[in-house]
Design an enzyme around this catalytic site. Structure first.
Site, PDB file in Angstrom:
ATOM      1  N   LYS A  19       7.720  -8.217  12.794  1.00  0.00           N
ATOM      2  CA  LYS A  19       9.188  -7.934  12.724  1.00  0.00           C
ATOM      3  C   LYS A  19       9.902  -9.008  12.006  1.00  0.00           C
ATOM      4  CE  LYS A  19       9.162  -5.382  17.005  1.00  0.00           C
ATOM      5  NZ  LYS A  19       9.820  -5.320  18.458  1.00  0.00           N
ATOM      6  N   TYR A  35      12.739   4.360  15.965  1.00  0.00           N
ATOM      7  CA  TYR A  35      13.022   4.100  17.545  1.00  0.00           C
ATOM      8  C   TYR A  35      13.774   5.224  18.006  1.00  0.00           C
ATOM      9  CZ  TYR A  35      11.177  -0.837  17.273  1.00  0.00           C
ATOM     10  OH  TYR A  35      10.406  -1.716  17.436  1.00  0.00           O
ATOM     11  N   PHE A  76      19.899  -1.232  24.924  1.00  0.00           N
ATOM     12  CA  PHE A  76      19.659  -1.916  23.863  1.00  0.00           C
ATOM     13  C   PHE A  76      19.382  -1.319  22.450  1.00  0.00           C
ATOM     14  CE2 PHE A  76      15.727  -0.854  26.093  1.00  0.00           C
ATOM     15  CZ  PHE A  76      14.943  -0.397  25.021  1.00  0.00           C
ATOM     16  N   ARG A  95      -2.601  -3.618  21.202  1.00  0.00           N
ATOM     17  CA  ARG A  95      -1.462  -3.827  22.122  1.00  0.00           C
ATOM     18  C   ARG A  95      -1.901  -4.867  23.170  1.00  0.00           C
ATOM     19  NH1 ARG A  95       3.647  -1.070  22.498  1.00  0.00           N
ATOM     20  NH2 ARG A  95       3.346  -1.651  24.805  1.00  0.00           N
ATOM     21  N   THR A 154       5.869  -6.381  26.502  1.00  0.00           N
ATOM     22  CA  THR A 154       7.181  -6.389  25.603  1.00  0.00           C
ATOM     23  C   THR A 154       7.985  -7.754  25.692  1.00  0.00           C
ATOM     24  OG1 THR A 154       7.252  -4.057  26.228  1.00  0.00           O
ATOM     25  CG2 THR A 154       9.335  -5.030  25.215  1.00  0.00           C
ATOM     26  N   ARG A 169       2.912 -12.205  21.266  1.00  0.00           N
ATOM     27  CA  ARG A 169       4.293 -12.308  21.663  1.00  0.00           C
ATOM     28  C   ARG A 169       4.516 -13.599  22.533  1.00  0.00           C
ATOM     29  NH1 ARG A 169       5.185  -5.714  23.008  1.00  0.00           N
ATOM     30  NH2 ARG A 169       6.181  -5.399  21.103  1.00  0.00           N
ATOM     31  N   ASN A 220      10.825 -10.056  19.793  1.00  0.00           N
ATOM     32  CA  ASN A 220       9.272  -9.980  20.360  1.00  0.00           C
ATOM     33  C   ASN A 220       8.122 -10.173  19.288  1.00  0.00           C
ATOM     34  OD1 ASN A 220       9.490  -7.334  19.993  1.00  0.00           O
ATOM     35  ND2 ASN A 220       9.211  -6.771  22.045  1.00  0.00           N
ATOM     36  N   HIS A 243       5.324  -5.290  16.423  1.00  0.00           N
ATOM     37  CA  HIS A 243       5.365  -4.044  17.192  1.00  0.00           C
ATOM     38  C   HIS A 243       3.967  -3.614  17.291  1.00  0.00           C
ATOM     39  CE1 HIS A 243       6.076   0.258  17.787  1.00  0.00           C
ATOM     40  NE2 HIS A 243       5.466   0.488  16.885  1.00  0.00           N
ATOM     41  N   GLU A 298       4.504   7.529  13.891  1.00  0.00           N
ATOM     42  CA  GLU A 298       5.110   6.296  13.297  1.00  0.00           C
ATOM     43  C   GLU A 298       4.376   5.949  12.041  1.00  0.00           C
ATOM     44  OE1 GLU A 298       5.827   3.986  17.695  1.00  0.00           O
ATOM     45  OE2 GLU A 298       4.400   2.885  16.466  1.00  0.00           O
TER      46      GLU A 298
END
Ligand code: DAT
Ligand code: MG
Length: 138
Positions: free
Chosen positions: A9, A49, A57, A85, A91, A102, A112, A115, A126
């Site tokens: 990100k 998203y 948010f 993950r 998160t 993260r 964070n 993704h 995605e």
């Protein structure tokens, strides 16, 4: 064999973490089948998203994801969705175990660092949303 979408990100790109994150992907033995550096546009981020559109948010999330360039990566491997993950952690970076991306590179729940798709269904949505089939290795 599965595929998943990883994103480095904008905050992590700006902080100079691209190399370290790709190093961890290679160390884990995940195969890179697609990768590109792009600055997401507002419409693209909103569509990506979409499932979060009613969350309080959402605007903050879209603003953040369009604040600078991101690296989009498609990973392939056995159980890659869960493995990626696990490598990134939950998160909220403050709740993430030591050694997760993260925890090590995230700033806050909203910033964070990375993704990861959360299921086979979202991975498929995605990846198809952000990559043309011809952009991916077979
Ligand atoms: P994840 O990215 O771990 O799959 P998610 O799908 O629930 O988390 O949310 C997507 C992104 O939205 C997340 O990476 C950061 C942002 N986000 C989630 N919860 C948030 C919150 N309470 N405040 C601010 N941003 C949030
Ligand atoms: Mg998610």
């Amino acid at each position: 064999m599965e595929r998943t979408l990883a994103i480095i990100k904008p905050d992590a790109v700006a902080a100079g973490y691209i190399g370290e994150i790709i190093r961890r992907i290679e160390e884990e033995g995940l195969r890179l089948v697609g990768m590109k550096l792009i600055h997401l546009q507002i419409r693209e981020a909103e569509g990506f998203y979409y499932i979060h559109r009613d969350q309080p948010f959402f605007k903050e999330l879209v603003d953040y994801m369009t604040s600078g360039p991101s690296v989009l990566i498609v990973l392939e491997g056995v159980d890659v969705i869960n493995r990626w993950r696990k490598m990134i952690g939950p998160t909220d970076p403050q709740k993430a175990p030591r050694g997760t991306i993260r925890r090590d590179m995230g700033v806050s729940i909203g910033r964070n660092a990375v993704h990861g798709s959360d299921s086979a269904e979202s991975a498929s949505y995605e990846i198809n949303y952000l990559f043309k089939g011809t952009d991916l290795l077979s």
